[in-house]
Each structure stands twice: as structure tokens, then as C-alpha cells.
Design a protein around this motif. Structure first.
Motif, short mmCIF file in Angstrom:
data_model
loop_
_atom_site.label_atom_id
_atom_site.label_comp_id
_atom_site.label_asym_id
_atom_site.label_seq_id
_atom_site.Cartn_x
_atom_site.Cartn_y
_atom_site.Cartn_z
N PHE A 59 65.87 17.70 63.58
CA PHE A 59 65.26 19.03 63.56
C PHE A 59 66.07 20.01 64.38
CE2 PHE A 59 61.87 15.95 62.70
CZ PHE A 59 61.69 16.29 61.37
N GLU A 60 67.25 20.27 63.85
CA GLU A 60 68.22 21.18 64.45
C GLU A 60 68.50 22.28 63.44
OE1 GLU A 60 69.54 20.94 67.43
OE2 GLU A 60 68.56 19.06 67.94
N GLY A 61 69.23 23.30 63.86
CA GLY A 61 69.69 24.34 62.93
C GLY A 61 68.54 24.94 62.15
N LYS A 62 68.66 24.91 60.82
CA LYS A 62 67.65 25.56 59.97
C LYS A 62 66.29 24.86 60.05
CE LYS A 62 71.02 27.34 56.71
NZ LYS A 62 71.58 27.24 55.35
N LEU A 63 66.28 23.64 60.59
CA LEU A 63 65.00 22.93 60.74
C LEU A 63 64.52 22.90 62.18
CD1 LEU A 63 65.29 19.86 58.32
CD2 LEU A 63 64.10 22.02 57.96
N SER A 64 65.18 23.69 63.05
CA SER A 64 64.76 23.68 64.46
C SER A 64 63.37 24.29 64.63
CB SER A 64 65.78 24.39 65.35
OG SER A 64 66.04 25.67 64.85
N ILE A 65 62.88 24.94 63.60
CA ILE A 65 61.51 25.47 63.61
C ILE A 65 60.49 24.35 63.88
CG2 ILE A 65 61.29 25.22 61.09
CD1 ILE A 65 59.60 27.71 61.03
N VAL A 66 60.78 23.15 63.38
CA VAL A 66 59.86 22.02 63.59
C VAL A 66 59.83 21.65 65.07
CG1 VAL A 66 59.42 19.58 63.04
CG2 VAL A 66 60.23 21.15 61.24
N ARG A 67 61.01 21.61 65.68
CA ARG A 67 61.11 21.31 67.11
C ARG A 67 60.42 22.41 67.93
NH1 ARG A 67 64.03 18.85 70.92
NH2 ARG A 67 64.69 17.40 69.34
N ASP A 68 60.62 23.68 67.52
CA ASP A 68 60.00 24.80 68.25
C ASP A 68 58.48 24.64 68.29
OD1 ASP A 68 62.53 25.80 68.51
OD2 ASP A 68 62.31 27.35 66.97
N ALA A 69 57.90 24.28 67.14
CA ALA A 69 56.44 24.12 67.09
C ALA A 69 56.02 22.89 67.90
CB ALA A 69 55.98 23.98 65.63
N ALA A 70 56.81 21.82 67.83
CA ALA A 70 56.46 20.59 68.56
C ALA A 70 56.51 20.81 70.07
CB ALA A 70 57.39 19.45 68.14
N GLU A 71 57.47 21.64 70.51
CA GLU A 71 57.59 21.90 71.95
C GLU A 71 56.37 22.64 72.50
OE1 GLU A 71 61.39 23.79 72.31
OE2 GLU A 71 62.39 21.87 72.67
N LEU A 72 55.76 23.46 71.66
CA LEU A 72 54.60 24.26 72.12
C LEU A 72 53.28 23.55 71.85
CD1 LEU A 72 55.75 27.77 70.81
CD2 LEU A 72 55.64 27.02 73.20
N PHE A 73 53.36 22.33 71.45
CA PHE A 73 52.19 21.58 70.96
C PHE A 73 51.45 20.90 72.12
CE2 PHE A 73 49.76 18.55 68.65
CZ PHE A 73 49.78 18.88 67.32
N GLY A 74 50.20 21.27 72.33
CA GLY A 74 49.31 20.57 73.28
C GLY A 74 49.94 20.27 74.62
N ALA A 75 49.95 19.00 74.97
CA ALA A 75 50.52 18.50 76.22
C ALA A 75 51.08 17.12 75.89
CB ALA A 75 49.42 18.40 77.28
N PRO A 76 51.89 16.52 76.80
CA PRO A 76 52.52 15.23 76.45
C PRO A 76 51.53 14.19 75.94
CG PRO A 76 53.46 16.08 78.48
CD PRO A 76 52.35 17.02 78.11
N GLN A 77 50.34 14.11 76.56
CA GLN A 77 49.38 13.07 76.14
C GLN A 77 49.00 13.26 74.66
OE1 GLN A 77 49.20 15.08 78.75
NE2 GLN A 77 48.12 14.18 80.49
N ILE A 78 48.82 14.52 74.26
CA ILE A 78 48.44 14.81 72.86
C ILE A 78 49.64 14.57 71.94
CG2 ILE A 78 47.68 16.65 71.28
CD1 ILE A 78 45.48 15.76 73.15
N ARG A 79 50.82 15.02 72.39
CA ARG A 79 52.01 14.88 71.54
C ARG A 79 52.34 13.40 71.30
NH1 ARG A 79 53.96 19.56 74.62
NH2 ARG A 79 55.17 18.28 76.06
N ASN A 80 52.03 12.56 72.28
CA ASN A 80 52.37 11.13 72.15
C ASN A 80 51.51 10.41 71.12
OD1 ASN A 80 54.36 11.30 74.03
ND2 ASN A 80 53.13 10.53 75.72
N VAL A 81 50.34 10.91 70.83
CA VAL A 81 49.46 10.20 69.88
C VAL A 81 49.09 11.03 68.65
CG1 VAL A 81 48.48 8.51 71.50
CG2 VAL A 81 47.40 10.75 71.26
N GLY A 82 49.08 12.36 68.79
CA GLY A 82 48.74 13.21 67.64
C GLY A 82 49.78 13.04 66.55
#
Ligand SMILES: Cc1cc2nc3c(=O)[nH]c(=O)nc-3n(C[C@H](O)[C@H](O)[C@H](O)COP(=O)(O)OP(=O)(O)OC[C@H]3O[C@@H](n4cnc5c(N)ncnc54)[C@H](O)[C@@H]3O)c2cc1C
Length: 266
Positions: A59-82
Motif C-alpha cells: 500500500f504505497e504510491g497510488k495505493l497509499s490511501i489504504v495506509r493513510d486510512a489504516a494509520e488513522l484507524f482506532g487505536a492499536p488494540q482495535i487495529r490488531n483485531v478489527g
């Protein structure tokens, strides 16, 4: 059905839903947790977690949008299981991956004992917390293809704090320019809510942008089209007017950022 339960279980606890039977699909993790690249497409298993998205180099370059959304997602505990599948199937305005995957024109593989079918994400979300899933089906896989040509994708999210943000507005854009880098070939704008609380493509705004010169006048007019297309409701977090204004500001930001990135790449 429950994957890692971060959306469903709080709703059960709050008595917003009362399932009589829950099928736990998290035991299919070995089969449905992966991110693979094949023939230029990225295939994401439904039980892939948000942390998996962050850990992936794809998820780099033209797909870095996915990473951008994942970085702003919940908190580590939620990201680890959601999970990605849980996010999509929740089909609510709090689900950030939906607008992101919609501008990427994601395709969903739905499977059941009777076979499988593929549905575009934009047709899958049919209402607030309503999807095109049949009772016998589960979401197995999401496929995205990086946009080709002179294109970029971008994401913005507004919440009331920096962590554990429930989005007041989350908005995504995929923009492709003609070879002259002045004319918009195509645009896809999607928001976490377009009418009421339903995440969707802003199709009138997307259609308006296609074929026009990327000038400040076009952007200003597109902001007006977006405001007329959104039919938002207010709640204790923000009024409909405020959300609409933020969505307009974000549209301009997303277009400017995408144009800058496209120019830098040439
Ligand atoms: C504190 C907190 C913070 C959060 N922050 C964010 C955030 O910043 N951004 C965001 O987008 N979301 C956020 N969420 C919401 C939630 O974490 C995400 O939507 C997550 O991706 C849901 O995945 P899950 O596996 O936990 O789904 P579950 O709760 O297990 O399931 C959600 C729904 O999808 C259905 N489902 C799940 N998987 C499938 C499948 N494969 N096929 C068919 N149906 C399926 C379930 O039946 C259920 O109806 C947050 C939640 C909490 C509690």
C-alpha cells in the motif's frame, strides 16, 4: 456472524442488536487472512486485520490511501483485531475503509455453500448497516487495482481527537488526469455518508469533474455540486451544515494534493 467483534460486540452490549445465534468466522483465519498481489491486482482476505494493512509493503504510491486510512484507524488494540471484512460488512458511516475502497472501485468476492459471486463495493452497501449479502453468504475477499495513467488517490478524516476517532467526515478521492495534465479524465469521490448515514460514492460530483479543466473555478463548482448532493443529518457530534462544509473543504484539499502528486510524478 462475527469476525473479531470490534463493531458487533459493543452493539450487542449496548443492546442495539440481539443476535440469537452468532457464527464465529475468526477460525477461518488461515484461509482468509492474506494480502496477495496477482496480475497487478491486490487481493485482501476478509480476515486481514487493519494492522496487516499497515505492515504490508503493497500500500504505497497510488495505493497509499489504504495506509493513510489504516494509520488513522482506532487505536492499536482495535487495529490488531478489527478486520477488513468486518469494516465493509458493518456498512456504517463509522467505517473508514468503505469510502477508500469505493474510490478504488473494489470488487468483493462473496462465497456460500452454493458457490461464489463478485459484487462491486458500490453496489454492496445498500443502506445504513444494510448490505447485498444473502443470509447464506460471507465476504471472502476484496480486490483492488491501482488506478492507471496520471492518477492519484487521497484520503481525509475529521474527528474530535487524534486517536479512537469516529469520523465526523471521512472522504476519499481517486483522480486521473489526461496526458495534458490539465484536464480531468475521471474522478471518484466517496464519503462515509452521502445521504443520511450511508457511505457511498458522490456520483454527481464525480461525474461533474470528469472532462473538465482542473481550475479553481471547476473546484469551486464541484464543491457546490457536492453540497447539493449530500443529504446529511446532524447528531450530537456535529450538525449537517458543519459536516457539509468540511466535506467541501476536503474535496478541494484532496484535489489539490492529488494534482500535486500527479505533477511530481511527471
Ligand atoms: C474503540 C473503537 C474504535 C474504532 N475505530 C474505528 C476507526 O477509526 N475506523 C473504522 O473504520 N472503524 C473503527 N471501529 C469500528 C470497527 O473496529 C471496524 O469496523 C472493524 O474493521 C470491524 O471489524 P471486525 O472484524 O471487528 O468486525 P465484527 O465486529 O466482527 O463484525 C462487524 C459486522 O460485519 C459482519 N461481518 C464481519 N466479517 C464478515 C465477513 N467476512 N462476511 C460477512 N459478514 C461479516 C458481522 O456479522 C457484523 O455484522 C472502531 C471500533 C471501536 C470499538
Amino acid at each position: 456472524m462475527v469476525a473479531s467483534g470490534t463493531d458487533l460486540l459493543p452493539r450487542v452490549r449496548k443492546r442495539l442488536v440481539a443476535p440469537t445465534l452468532l457464527l464465529d468466522i475468526s477460525s477461518f483465519r488461515e484461509d482468509l487472512r492474506y494480502i496477495r498481489q496477482t496480475d497487478g491486482a491486490i487481493r485482501i482476505g476478509a480476515l486481514t486485520t487493519i494492522t496487516d494493512l499497515l505492515d504490508s509493503p503493497l500500500f504505497e504510491g497510488k495505493l497509499s490511501i489504504v495506509r493513510d486510512a489504516a494509520e488513522l484507524f482506532g487505536a492499536p488494540q482495535i487495529r490488531n483485531v478489527g478486520t477488513v471484512g468486518g469494516n465493509i460488512c458493518s456498512a456504517s458511516s463509522s467505517e473508514d475503509l468503505i469510502p477508500v475502497l469505493m474510490v478504488l472501485d473494489a470488487k468483493l468476492k462473496l462465497i456460500s455453500a452454493g458457490g461464489e459471486r463478485t459484487v462491486p463495493l458500490q453496489d454492496f452497501v445498500v443502506g445504513k448497516r444494510q448490505t447485498a449479502l444473502k443470509p447464506s453468504e460471507i465476504l471472502a475477499e476484496v480486490t483492488v487495482v491501482p488506478p492507471s495513467g496520471h492518477s492519484w488517490t487521497a484520503f481525509e478524516k475529521l474527528g474530535r481527537r487524534n486517536m479512537l476517532i469516529i469520523a465526523l467526515v471521512s472522504e476519499a478521492l481517486s483522480l486521473t488526469m489526461e496526458d495534458d495534465l490539465q484536464t480531468i479524465r475521471s474522478a471518484r469521490v466517496a464519503l462515509n455518508r452521502v445521504a443520511g448515514k450511508v457511505p457511498a460514492l458522490a456520483s454527481r460530483t464525480s461525474g461533474f469533474l470528469a472532462g473538465r479543466k482542473a481550475t479553481e473555478e471547476t473546484i469551486a463548482e464541484a464543491q457546490r455540486v457536492l453540497a447539493s448532493e449530500l443529504a446529511l443529518t446532524g447528531d450530537y457530534r456535529a450538525s449537517a451544515t458543519y459536516r457539509t462544509e468540511v466535506a467541501q473543504v476536503y474535496l478541494k484539499k484532496l484535489i489539490h494534493r492529488s494534482l500535486r502528486k500527479i505533477e511530481e510524478a511527471n
